[in-house]
Structures are given as structure tokens and as C-alpha cells.
Design a protein around this motif. Sequence first.
Motif, mmCIF file in Angstrom:
data_model
loop_
_atom_site.group_PDB
_atom_site.id
_atom_site.type_symbol
_atom_site.label_atom_id
_atom_site.label_comp_id
_atom_site.label_asym_id
_atom_site.label_seq_id
_atom_site.Cartn_x
_atom_site.Cartn_y
_atom_site.Cartn_z
ATOM 1 N N GLN A 1 -51.612 -41.015 -79.139
ATOM 2 C CA GLN A 1 -50.612 -41.971 -78.671
ATOM 3 C C GLN A 1 -50.810 -43.334 -79.316
ATOM 4 O OE1 GLN A 1 -50.476 -42.567 -74.444
ATOM 5 N NE2 GLN A 1 -48.869 -44.134 -74.581
ATOM 6 N N ASP A 2 -52.073 -43.762 -79.489
ATOM 7 C CA ASP A 2 -52.342 -45.056 -80.124
ATOM 8 C C ASP A 2 -51.774 -45.077 -81.554
ATOM 9 O OD1 ASP A 2 -53.584 -45.903 -77.839
ATOM 10 O OD2 ASP A 2 -55.620 -45.465 -78.558
ATOM 11 N N LYS A 3 -51.980 -43.981 -82.283
ATOM 12 C CA LYS A 3 -51.453 -43.905 -83.652
ATOM 13 C C LYS A 3 -49.933 -43.916 -83.648
ATOM 14 C CE LYS A 3 -51.612 -41.185 -87.888
ATOM 15 N NZ LYS A 3 -50.141 -41.231 -88.073
ATOM 16 N N ALA A 4 -49.357 -43.137 -82.690
ATOM 17 C CA ALA A 4 -47.894 -43.084 -82.620
ATOM 18 C C ALA A 4 -47.312 -44.433 -82.246
ATOM 19 C CB ALA A 4 -47.472 -42.020 -81.609
ATOM 20 N N ASP A 5 -47.978 -45.177 -81.387
ATOM 21 C CA ASP A 5 -47.506 -46.517 -81.014
ATOM 22 C C ASP A 5 -47.555 -47.451 -82.224
ATOM 23 O OD1 ASP A 5 -47.054 -45.667 -78.437
ATOM 24 O OD2 ASP A 5 -48.944 -46.472 -77.641
ATOM 25 N N ALA A 6 -48.627 -47.343 -83.007
ATOM 26 C CA ALA A 6 -48.741 -48.194 -84.197
ATOM 27 C C ALA A 6 -47.664 -47.840 -85.215
ATOM 28 C CB ALA A 6 -50.136 -48.045 -84.804
ATOM 29 N N ASP A 7 -47.415 -46.552 -85.405
ATOM 30 C CA ASP A 7 -46.370 -46.113 -86.344
ATOM 31 C C ASP A 7 -44.998 -46.588 -85.876
ATOM 32 O OD1 ASP A 7 -48.304 -44.897 -87.823
ATOM 33 O OD2 ASP A 7 -47.899 -42.869 -87.052
ATOM 34 N N GLN A 8 -44.791 -46.551 -84.571
ATOM 35 C CA GLN A 8 -43.508 -46.994 -84.025
ATOM 36 C C GLN A 8 -43.312 -48.484 -84.274
ATOM 37 O OE1 GLN A 8 -41.539 -46.174 -79.831
ATOM 38 N NE2 GLN A 8 -43.125 -47.743 -79.639
ATOM 39 N N LYS A 9 -44.338 -49.261 -84.098
ATOM 40 C CA LYS A 9 -44.244 -50.711 -84.313
ATOM 41 C C LYS A 9 -43.953 -51.023 -85.790
ATOM 42 C CE LYS A 9 -46.832 -54.991 -83.642
ATOM 43 N NZ LYS A 9 -48.122 -55.598 -83.204
ATOM 44 N N ARG A 10 -44.650 -50.300 -86.673
ATOM 45 C CA ARG A 10 -44.442 -50.536 -88.096
ATOM 46 C C ARG A 10 -43.034 -50.113 -88.513
ATOM 47 N NH1 ARG A 10 -47.704 -47.150 -89.789
ATOM 48 N NH2 ARG A 10 -49.580 -48.411 -89.414
ATOM 49 N N ALA A 11 -42.580 -48.984 -88.006
ATOM 50 C CA ALA A 11 -41.244 -48.508 -88.372
ATOM 51 C C ALA A 11 -40.161 -49.472 -87.927
ATOM 52 C CB ALA A 11 -41.010 -47.133 -87.753
ATOM 53 N N LEU A 12 -40.326 -50.082 -86.767
ATOM 54 C CA LEU A 12 -39.350 -51.052 -86.277
ATOM 55 C C LEU A 12 -39.328 -52.297 -87.157
ATOM 56 C CD1 LEU A 12 -39.896 -50.777 -82.401
ATOM 57 C CD2 LEU A 12 -37.882 -50.045 -83.703
ATOM 58 N N GLU A 13 -40.508 -52.764 -87.576
ATOM 59 C CA GLU A 13 -40.581 -53.951 -88.430
ATOM 60 C C GLU A 13 -39.897 -53.686 -89.784
ATOM 61 O OE1 GLU A 13 -44.693 -54.876 -88.671
ATOM 62 O OE2 GLU A 13 -44.785 -55.780 -86.666
ATOM 63 N N LEU A 14 -40.168 -52.525 -90.384
ATOM 64 C CA LEU A 14 -39.571 -52.177 -91.675
ATOM 65 C C LEU A 14 -38.073 -51.983 -91.566
ATOM 66 C CD1 LEU A 14 -42.293 -49.725 -93.060
ATOM 67 C CD2 LEU A 14 -41.879 -52.110 -93.743
ATOM 68 N N PHE A 15 -37.649 -51.413 -90.465
ATOM 69 C CA PHE A 15 -36.208 -51.202 -90.275
ATOM 70 C C PHE A 15 -35.494 -52.543 -90.124
ATOM 71 C CE2 PHE A 15 -32.575 -50.754 -87.422
ATOM 72 C CZ PHE A 15 -31.786 -49.881 -88.162
ATOM 73 N N ASN A 16 -36.140 -53.460 -89.356
ATOM 74 C CA ASN A 16 -35.523 -54.766 -89.172
ATOM 75 C C ASN A 16 -35.431 -55.531 -90.504
ATOM 76 O OD1 ASN A 16 -35.177 -54.345 -86.433
ATOM 77 N ND2 ASN A 16 -37.193 -55.235 -85.902
ATOM 78 N N LYS A 17 -36.346 -55.252 -91.427
ATOM 79 C CA LYS A 17 -36.306 -55.896 -92.763
ATOM 80 C C LYS A 17 -35.444 -55.103 -93.732
ATOM 81 C CE LYS A 17 -40.915 -57.939 -92.292
ATOM 82 N NZ LYS A 17 -42.302 -57.979 -92.842
ATOM 83 N N GLN A 18 -34.842 -54.035 -93.203
ATOM 84 C CA GLN A 18 -33.962 -53.173 -93.991
ATOM 85 C C GLN A 18 -34.700 -52.515 -95.149
ATOM 86 O OE1 GLN A 18 -30.551 -55.525 -95.168
ATOM 87 N NE2 GLN A 18 -29.743 -55.600 -93.058
ATOM 88 N N VAL A 19 -35.960 -52.198 -94.920
ATOM 89 C CA VAL A 19 -36.774 -51.501 -95.911
ATOM 90 C C VAL A 19 -36.664 -49.995 -95.721
ATOM 91 C CG1 VAL A 19 -39.105 -51.139 -96.813
ATOM 92 C CG2 VAL A 19 -38.343 -53.437 -96.148
ATOM 93 N N THR A 20 -36.621 -49.543 -94.447
ATOM 94 C CA THR A 20 -36.533 -48.107 -94.137
ATOM 95 C C THR A 20 -35.209 -47.813 -93.455
ATOM 96 O OG1 THR A 20 -37.614 -48.451 -92.012
ATOM 97 C CG2 THR A 20 -39.024 -47.852 -93.888
ATOM 98 N N SER A 21 -34.908 -46.530 -93.411
ATOM 99 C CA SER A 21 -33.640 -46.094 -92.815
ATOM 100 C C SER A 21 -33.768 -45.973 -91.293
ATOM 101 C CB SER A 21 -33.221 -44.752 -93.415
ATOM 102 O OG SER A 21 -34.171 -43.756 -93.041
ATOM 103 N N ALA A 22 -32.599 -45.810 -90.651
ATOM 104 C CA ALA A 22 -32.559 -45.604 -89.190
ATOM 105 C C ALA A 22 -33.190 -44.281 -88.814
ATOM 106 C CB ALA A 22 -31.112 -45.673 -88.693
#
Length: 389
Positions: free
Chosen positions: A113-134
Motif C-alpha cells: 500500500q505504501d508503494k501504491a500510495d507513492a505511485d498514486q501521488k507521482r502519477a497525479l503530479e505528472l498528470f497535472n503537468k500534462q506529462v502522463t495520460s489520464a
Amino acid sequence: MKKFTAVIIVLVGLSLALGCSRKQSKVAPSAPEVLVTLVEPKDVPVVKEFVATLNGLVNATISARVSGHIISQDYKEGSVVKKGDLLFQIDSRPFEEALAQARATLAKAQATQDKADADQKRALELFNKQVTSAQERDTALQAAAAAKGDTEADQAAVKNAELNLEYTKITAPIDGVAGFATAQVGDLVGPSSGPLTTISQVDPIKAVVAGGEQGYTEFATRYSDPEKREQYLKGLEFELILANGSIYSQKGKFYALDRNIDVKTGSIRFEVTFPNPGDILRPGQFGRIRATTDTRKGALLVPQEAVTELQGSYQVAVVGDDNKVSVRPVKVGERFGALWEITEGLKPGEKAVVQGAQKVQEGVAVTAKLWTPPAQTPVAAAADNPQQP
């Protein structure tokens, strides 16, 4: 010759006199003697008596909640135990291992869960910067939610394992007297193996009584107001008569009335509690309880032997002011020990025949003497046909 004639005349006269005397005695025999009592209105207490069975105020059945072998019995059978006292110990080693495994699984899930939480946080940051897809963002969110669900499930498994380990120690849920054990050390027990023992709270102890439906109906009708009914029941004081005839030293109080009438017996159960210091009384004992439930004002009472029953009807022989007998049909009420209440047919001040009624008939003149009751005959005693108080 004259002397002889005179003697004959004298003898004939005596014979006639004797004959007249005998004839007169047959015509007017002496009046039969009867014993009577004066019918007077009295205020008498109505005492009800019931058969009772004693039972614990609370009877806790002790059973195993987990399966395992008993390794110790930690109480003395028949002794007083306190709430929380250890009764039995089930082998706890399998449950300790299960708990350790559940905790290890939980630790692994928490790391995921700790890893998944970290991945979720990173994915949100990249998405907000329009680096990754939805789609990548959504994948990270789903992974974090799944990891959280796994962690919560493993946390529940740990709690269940802890609870099962706790259940290996079987403790007393109440204060009371513990009964004999039905399983011994080494036996395999479980939730389906039946009770291990029973603990009864016996101070106070309750007496379970069955009252008649008719008596309950009369009682409920008389005290239809719930507050007055409760006040009346709280004011009752009960005596307990033990199997040896002795009266228990403590007085009892009304405890509870059952919700329904038994359709098989037509009775309703109620319970009375008695203080039981020293645990003198035990569940299963039989006895009788009695209480003064009312006072009958101005009751006309006669000894039971004064009442003659004939095919369901009752009658009493009464001696009038002219010393002649009148046989009266009467209606009877409750019995008070050796006395019977007469509700119709007698008036205050009349004399009822107690002994000798079988020797007289309607209109016969008698010699009436006052009847003296035996010393042991109480004016008010338990009713022969007890009903609900």
C-alpha cells in the motif's frame, strides 16, 4: 275380700300410670344436641400460596468458542467464581502461529500500500503537468485503492486471529457458583461440542412460579393502570417455605411477570427474588412461596365442616331463635385455612351448625351449644385454590 280388691285397684292404677309415662316419652323425645358457631363479619387477610422452583437469577452456559484440546481446568467445581476468573485453557499454540502469520501478511500488504500510495501521488503530479495520460493516472489510483483494500482485509484477519487466541482462555462472564465440568483435560472441544459448565448467579436467587390464567385475568382487571399495578407488585412481600417445612429467613420481592400464558397449561409464569447470603439456596430446589395479597373486608366465615356439598351445590344448617333447624342453600367463596367464606345464604348473627348436622332435618328442634374451634385453626391462612397475586 275388700282388702284384695283395693290391692288390685292400686296395681291397675300403677300400670296405667307407667303406660302413660312411656307413651308420653315416645311422643316427646329430648331435642338432639348440636354445636353451632355465631356467624360474624371479619376482616381477614387473603394469603396466596404457590409451588415454586428455585433458579439462578442469571445462568451462564460456558462453551468453547474455538476448537482445540483442553490443557488445564483452572477452577474448583461447585465454587464461587468472579467475573473474569479463568475456567479452562485451550492449547493456544496453533492460534499463536495463526496470529503471527496474519501479522506478516498485514505487514506485506502495508508495504504494498505504501508503494501504491507513492505511485498514486507521482502519477497525479505528472498528470497535472500534462506529462502522463489520464489512463496512467487512473491505473495508479486503482492500484492504490486495491492495496488499501488488501491492507484493511489483512488488518481484520489480524484482529480475528487475536480474538481466537483470546478465546483459548475461557473465563467467567459473571459472578456466581460454577457447576461441574463436562469436559476434562485432554478433551477436544469446540463450538459444537456442547457446554463445558454452567455458572449461576444465586445471590439474589429467584423463585419461578406458575399462576392460574383466571387469577391473572382478575388481577389485571383490578389493576388495569400500569402505575398502580407496578406499585402494588412492589409492595408485596413473599415468604419462602422450604421442602422441610421451615420458613426461609429472608423476605422476597416480586421480580418479573412473563409475557405470555402457556397454552398447554393455561398458566402464566412470574418470578420472585430472595436475598441469598452465603449461597444457602441453590437452583433446582423446590418450595412454596406465599404472600398476603389483599384484605377481605367483612367476610362471613364458617368452619369447613359446617358446609355440606351435594352434587356441586352447598348448604348450611342454621339454628333459628326458636331453636329449630333451617337448611339453607349457600354460595361459597375462598377458603382460609379451615374456614370457608360464605358469599350468599347467611347473615351476620345467625348460628350455623358445625357438628351434628347429620342428626337433624328441616324444622327439627335442637339443643344448641357453642362450638369451640381447635387451637391450631387460624382465622387467615393460605387459600386452598391459589391464584395470581
